[in-house]
Write an enzyme that holds these catalytic residues in place. Structure first.
Site, PDB file in Angstrom:
ATOM      1  N   GLY A 195     -26.087  -1.959  14.624  1.00  0.00           N
ATOM      2  CA  GLY A 195     -26.887  -0.809  14.572  1.00  0.00           C
ATOM      3  C   GLY A 195     -26.181   0.534  14.087  1.00  0.00           C
ATOM      4  O   GLY A 195     -26.398   1.311  13.287  1.00  0.00           O
ATOM      5  N   HIS A 196     -25.036   0.715  15.019  1.00  0.00           N
ATOM      6  CA  HIS A 196     -24.093   1.900  14.600  1.00  0.00           C
ATOM      7  C   HIS A 196     -23.743   1.709  13.031  1.00  0.00           C
ATOM      8  O   HIS A 196     -23.606   2.914  12.570  1.00  0.00           O
ATOM      9  CB  HIS A 196     -22.843   1.948  15.244  1.00  0.00           C
ATOM     10  N   GLY A 214     -30.129   7.067  15.458  1.00  0.00           N
ATOM     11  CA  GLY A 214     -30.869   6.141  15.348  1.00  0.00           C
ATOM     12  C   GLY A 214     -32.483   6.117  15.920  1.00  0.00           C
ATOM     13  O   GLY A 214     -32.431   6.720  17.002  1.00  0.00           O
ATOM     14  N   GLN A 215     -33.442   5.656  15.460  1.00  0.00           N
ATOM     15  CA  GLN A 215     -34.829   5.428  15.948  1.00  0.00           C
ATOM     16  C   GLN A 215     -34.621   4.859  17.433  1.00  0.00           C
ATOM     17  O   GLN A 215     -35.498   5.075  18.084  1.00  0.00           O
ATOM     18  CB  GLN A 215     -35.596   4.851  14.875  1.00  0.00           C
ATOM     19  N   LYS A 216     -33.578   3.860  17.530  1.00  0.00           N
ATOM     20  CA  LYS A 216     -33.459   3.289  18.752  1.00  0.00           C
ATOM     21  C   LYS A 216     -33.753   4.090  20.016  1.00  0.00           C
ATOM     22  O   LYS A 216     -34.244   3.711  21.066  1.00  0.00           O
ATOM     23  CB  LYS A 216     -32.164   2.546  18.873  1.00  0.00           C
ATOM     24  N   ASP A 217     -32.973   5.287  19.834  1.00  0.00           N
ATOM     25  CA  ASP A 217     -33.022   6.318  21.048  1.00  0.00           C
ATOM     26  C   ASP A 217     -33.982   7.128  20.455  1.00  0.00           C
ATOM     27  O   ASP A 217     -33.606   8.361  20.205  1.00  0.00           O
ATOM     28  CB  ASP A 217     -31.740   6.725  21.369  1.00  0.00           C
ATOM     29  N   VAL A 266     -31.977  -1.461  14.054  1.00  0.00           N
ATOM     30  CA  VAL A 266     -31.500  -2.975  13.824  1.00  0.00           C
ATOM     31  C   VAL A 266     -31.619  -3.957  14.823  1.00  0.00           C
ATOM     32  O   VAL A 266     -31.156  -3.785  15.963  1.00  0.00           O
ATOM     33  CB  VAL A 266     -29.786  -2.672  13.327  1.00  0.00           C
ATOM     34  N   SER A 296     -27.757  -3.462  20.946  1.00  0.00           N
ATOM     35  CA  SER A 296     -27.371  -2.339  21.974  1.00  0.00           C
ATOM     36  C   SER A 296     -25.949  -2.588  22.609  1.00  0.00           C
ATOM     37  O   SER A 296     -25.821  -3.786  22.959  1.00  0.00           O
ATOM     38  CB  SER A 296     -28.460  -2.212  23.199  1.00  0.00           C
ATOM     39  N   ARG A 303     -25.354  -2.051  25.405  1.00  0.00           N
ATOM     40  CA  ARG A 303     -25.413  -2.514  26.983  1.00  0.00           C
ATOM     41  C   ARG A 303     -25.837  -4.233  26.658  1.00  0.00           C
ATOM     42  O   ARG A 303     -26.185  -4.769  28.090  1.00  0.00           O
ATOM     43  CB  ARG A 303     -26.614  -1.813  27.598  1.00  0.00           C
TER      44      ARG A 303
END
Ligand code: PAJ
Length: 300
Positions: free
Chosen positions: A36-37, A147-150, A176, A185, A187
């Site tokens: 993702g990063h 990122g859209q993730k957050d 991603v 993630s 986490r």
């Protein structure tokens, strides 16, 4: 790739880069890097000549009892993941350099920070907004990638940039996922194999929301009920929230239309996971979904 560990050196390199007429993109991270990063880093490389990836586990965004102490830290591994991407700079400052003794100024984000994740994590977005403004002031990038993730974080940063007249282009990149749909993630590393399986409820609930919308359901209440049913079938997971919101203010909608966002947060033991999905007609690309939501986020 150059590793910079002090604010002073980073500021001087940023000045030099601008003086050479090169553009700079920043990718803020807390390390424990994953695909993702790295997708953000690739996007940043397309946007600017020089990419700075900051790696800093920001203490001010963790509440008491949260996972600051156990948050995964492995700078060597992060640097080895960045090396093949030919990033210009990895910026990994120390806590005492970013927050020296006597530090006493914070950015206070508004209503967006109180909703959803802000309600479960008081002070979290104040810490995020503060460190992001500091990083932007240190690096002075032309573009910054999130990122859209957050999703709530990305919206909040957009507000920060607009409200405080920051001179930076905000780029928001798609989520991603693992092959089975779980959002990548840092986490996820906390999860046992069984927990990892249970964590799929987040993605499945979002897919359920999109399926129902595809089938013509527009009643948000009914869709949310169905999303919650997915979690109820998974006893290892404690649902924090499952909502369908208008991204303008992250307020729940009654009728679901394209650009609405389904957001979920849940805990498995002490591990808190979040995910989201932008509702759009079938075949809409991830990038187009983000643009749809952002356009709606400018309403009201
Ligand atoms: P961190 O959780 O390390 O995330 C850094 C960036 O990577 C954020 O913009 C996040 O949205 C993005 N990201 C995380 N998982 C992703 C995924 N699966 N797909 C795409 N992008 C993903 O978010 C933070 O750090 C911090 O709050 C920070 C902004 C660095 C401030 O401390």
């Amino acid at each position: 790739m150059r590793l910079i560990t002090t604010v002073r050196e980073m500021k001087s390199l940023a000045r030099e880069t601008h003086a050479q007429g090169k553009s700079l993109a920043l990718v803020p991270t807390m390390g424990a890097l994953h695909d993702g990063h790295l997708s953000l880093v690739r996007r940043a490389k397309r946007a600017c000549n020089v990419v700075v990836v900051s790696i800093f586990v920001n203490p001010t965004q963790f509440g008491p009892g949260e996972d600051l102490a156990r948050y995964p830290r492995n700078l060597e591994k992060d640097l080895s993941l960045l090396a093949p991407l030919e990033v210009g700079v990895a910026f990994a400052p120390g806590v005492a350099d970013v927050y020296p003794a006597g530090f006493d100024s914070f950015v206070e984000p508004g209503a967006l920070a109180a909703a959803l994740g802000g309600a479960s994590r008081p002070g979290h977005f104040r810490g995020v907004a503060t460190v992001v403004l500091k990083l932007l002031n240190i690096v002075r990038p032309d573009a910054v990638c999130f990122g859209q993730k957050d999703f709530q974080q990305a919206l909040l940063i957009r507000h920060l940039v607009e409200d405080l007249n920051l001179d930076v282009r905000l780029v928001i990149c798609p989520i991603v996922r693992e092959p089975d749909g779980l959002a990548k993630s840092s986490r996820n590393a906390y999860l046992s194999p069984q927990d990892r399986q249970a964590a799929l409820a987040l993605y499945h609930s979002l897919q359920r929301a999109q399926e129902l919308a595809d089938a013509g359901e527009t009643d948000a209440g009914k869709i949310v009920e169905e999303m919650k049913r997915v979690f109820a079938a998974e006893p290892r997971i404690a649902l924090d929230y499952a909502v369908l919101v208008n991204p303008a203010r992250l307020e729940p909608v009654e009728r679901v239309t394209a650009g609405c966002v389904a957001l979920v947060a849940a805990r498995i033991d002490a591990t808190r996971l979040i995910d989201n999905w932008i509702i759009a007609p079938p075949g809409t690309s991830d990038e187009a979904r983000i643009q749809l939501a952002l356009a709606r986020g400018r309403e009201a």
